[in-house]
Design a protein around this motif. Structure first.
Motif, mmCIF file in Angstrom:
data_model
loop_
_atom_site.group_PDB
_atom_site.id
_atom_site.type_symbol
_atom_site.label_atom_id
_atom_site.label_comp_id
_atom_site.label_asym_id
_atom_site.label_seq_id
_atom_site.Cartn_x
_atom_site.Cartn_y
_atom_site.Cartn_z
ATOM 1 N N LYS A 36 2.458 -9.389 -20.405
ATOM 2 C CA LYS A 36 2.939 -9.881 -19.112
ATOM 3 C C LYS A 36 3.803 -8.826 -18.427
ATOM 4 C CE LYS A 36 2.757 -14.800 -20.138
ATOM 5 N NZ LYS A 36 3.510 -16.047 -20.258
ATOM 6 N N ALA A 37 4.612 -8.113 -19.208
ATOM 7 C CA ALA A 37 5.464 -7.063 -18.646
ATOM 8 C C ALA A 37 4.615 -5.920 -18.092
ATOM 9 C CB ALA A 37 6.433 -6.551 -19.701
ATOM 10 N N ASP A 38 3.572 -5.533 -18.816
ATOM 11 C CA ASP A 38 2.682 -4.469 -18.329
ATOM 12 C C ASP A 38 2.011 -4.862 -17.021
ATOM 13 O OD1 ASP A 38 3.286 -2.823 -20.463
ATOM 14 O OD2 ASP A 38 1.445 -3.256 -21.576
ATOM 15 N N GLN A 39 1.610 -6.121 -16.919
ATOM 16 C CA GLN A 39 0.983 -6.595 -15.687
ATOM 17 C C GLN A 39 1.974 -6.556 -14.530
ATOM 18 O OE1 GLN A 39 -1.572 -10.200 -15.973
ATOM 19 N NE2 GLN A 39 -1.084 -10.072 -18.152
ATOM 20 N N ALA A 40 3.184 -6.982 -14.789
ATOM 21 C CA ALA A 40 4.206 -6.978 -13.744
ATOM 22 C C ALA A 40 4.525 -5.554 -13.308
ATOM 23 C CB ALA A 40 5.468 -7.671 -14.245
ATOM 24 N N LYS A 41 4.565 -4.643 -14.254
ATOM 25 C CA LYS A 41 4.836 -3.241 -13.937
ATOM 26 C C LYS A 41 3.722 -2.669 -13.054
ATOM 27 C CE LYS A 41 5.040 0.230 -17.112
ATOM 28 N NZ LYS A 41 5.533 0.950 -18.297
ATOM 29 N N GLY A 42 2.478 -2.990 -13.370
ATOM 30 C CA GLY A 42 1.363 -2.544 -12.552
ATOM 31 C C GLY A 42 1.425 -3.114 -11.148
ATOM 32 N N ASP A 43 1.786 -4.382 -11.039
ATOM 33 C CA ASP A 43 1.920 -5.024 -9.725
ATOM 34 C C ASP A 43 3.030 -4.370 -8.908
ATOM 35 O OD1 ASP A 43 -0.114 -6.897 -10.050
ATOM 36 O OD2 ASP A 43 1.236 -8.433 -10.848
ATOM 37 N N LEU A 44 4.142 -4.097 -9.565
ATOM 38 C CA LEU A 44 5.279 -3.492 -8.876
ATOM 39 C C LEU A 44 4.938 -2.088 -8.375
ATOM 40 C CD1 LEU A 44 8.210 -3.879 -8.055
ATOM 41 C CD2 LEU A 44 8.873 -2.953 -10.273
ATOM 42 N N LYS A 45 4.271 -1.317 -9.205
ATOM 43 C CA LYS A 45 3.873 0.029 -8.782
ATOM 44 C C LYS A 45 2.907 -0.033 -7.604
ATOM 45 C CE LYS A 45 4.426 2.500 -13.145
ATOM 46 N NZ LYS A 45 3.699 3.217 -14.209
ATOM 47 N N GLN A 46 1.987 -0.979 -7.666
ATOM 48 C CA GLN A 46 1.014 -1.122 -6.584
ATOM 49 C C GLN A 46 1.722 -1.511 -5.282
ATOM 50 O OE1 GLN A 46 -2.159 -3.811 -7.529
ATOM 51 N NE2 GLN A 46 -3.475 -2.987 -5.938
ATOM 52 N N ALA A 47 2.698 -2.388 -5.372
ATOM 53 C CA ALA A 47 3.455 -2.788 -4.182
ATOM 54 C C ALA A 47 4.228 -1.602 -3.612
ATOM 55 C CB ALA A 47 4.414 -3.918 -4.527
ATOM 56 N N GLY A 48 4.785 -0.781 -4.480
ATOM 57 C CA GLY A 48 5.496 0.411 -4.034
ATOM 58 C C GLY A 48 4.580 1.380 -3.316
ATOM 59 N N GLU A 49 3.383 1.554 -3.825
ATOM 60 C CA GLU A 49 2.405 2.447 -3.184
ATOM 61 C C GLU A 49 2.000 1.908 -1.812
ATOM 62 O OE1 GLU A 49 1.274 5.453 -4.068
ATOM 63 O OE2 GLU A 49 2.595 5.415 -5.802
ATOM 64 N N LYS A 50 1.820 0.603 -1.727
ATOM 65 C CA LYS A 50 1.458 0.004 -0.439
ATOM 66 C C LYS A 50 2.581 0.182 0.577
ATOM 67 C CE LYS A 50 -1.870 -3.406 -2.052
ATOM 68 N NZ LYS A 50 -2.183 -4.835 -2.167
ATOM 69 N N LEU A 51 3.821 0.037 0.124
ATOM 70 C CA LEU A 51 4.969 0.224 1.011
ATOM 71 C C LEU A 51 5.014 1.670 1.521
ATOM 72 C CD1 LEU A 51 7.518 -0.863 2.307
ATOM 73 C CD2 LEU A 51 8.742 -0.267 0.220
ATOM 74 N N LYS A 52 4.761 2.618 0.624
ATOM 75 C CA LYS A 52 4.739 4.019 1.047
ATOM 76 C C LYS A 52 3.661 4.252 2.098
ATOM 77 C CE LYS A 52 4.546 6.195 -2.986
ATOM 78 N NZ LYS A 52 4.570 7.254 -4.015
ATOM 79 N N ASP A 53 2.515 3.598 1.937
ATOM 80 C CA ASP A 53 1.432 3.746 2.915
ATOM 81 C C ASP A 53 1.849 3.189 4.277
ATOM 82 O OD1 ASP A 53 -0.244 4.963 1.118
ATOM 83 O OD2 ASP A 53 -1.444 3.172 0.697
ATOM 84 N N VAL A 54 2.508 2.052 4.262
ATOM 85 C CA VAL A 54 2.949 1.432 5.528
ATOM 86 C C VAL A 54 3.963 2.318 6.217
ATOM 87 C CG1 VAL A 54 4.257 -0.496 6.486
ATOM 88 C CG2 VAL A 54 2.439 -0.937 4.825
ATOM 89 N N LEU A 55 4.908 2.836 5.477
ATOM 90 C CA LEU A 55 5.938 3.683 6.076
ATOM 91 C C LEU A 55 5.382 5.027 6.554
ATOM 92 C CD1 LEU A 55 8.884 3.015 3.618
ATOM 93 C CD2 LEU A 55 8.541 2.042 5.883
ATOM 94 N N LYS A 56 4.335 5.467 5.900
ATOM 95 C CA LYS A 56 3.699 6.742 6.254
ATOM 96 C C LYS A 56 2.988 6.650 7.611
ATOM 97 C CE LYS A 56 0.075 9.241 4.101
ATOM 98 N NZ LYS A 56 -0.590 9.501 2.819
ATOM 99 N N ASP A 57 2.438 5.494 7.913
ATOM 100 C CA ASP A 57 1.690 5.312 9.171
ATOM 101 C C ASP A 57 2.629 5.173 10.283
ATOM 102 O OD1 ASP A 57 -0.709 5.395 7.868
ATOM 103 O OD2 ASP A 57 -0.854 3.232 7.671
#
Length: 57
Positions: A36-57
């Motif tokens: 469950k922790a590994d899944q949450a970590k993957g979700d958190l990283k993915q959310a961080g990447e999406k945020l970087k994409d939004v801020l980049k645009d």
């Protein structure tokens, strides 16, 4: 989000799901929690990447 990061995050989530399922199958609570922790970590990283994409645009 770079394709490489997306693949890494998806792999981490898949690894977590496998760990969780294995832990549940054998009755190992620690392995289930790690999954469950590994899944949450993957979700958190993915959310961080999406945020970087939004801020980049």
């Amino acid at each position: 989000m770079s394709g490489e990061d997306k693949i890494k995050n998806a792999a981490e989530k898949a690894k977590g799901k496998a760990k969780e399922a294995t832990g549940q199958a054998v009755g190992n609570e620690r392995l289930t929690a790690e999954g469950k922790a590994d899944q949450a970590k993957g979700d958190l990283k993915q959310a961080g990447e999406k945020l970087k994409d939004v801020l980049k645009d």
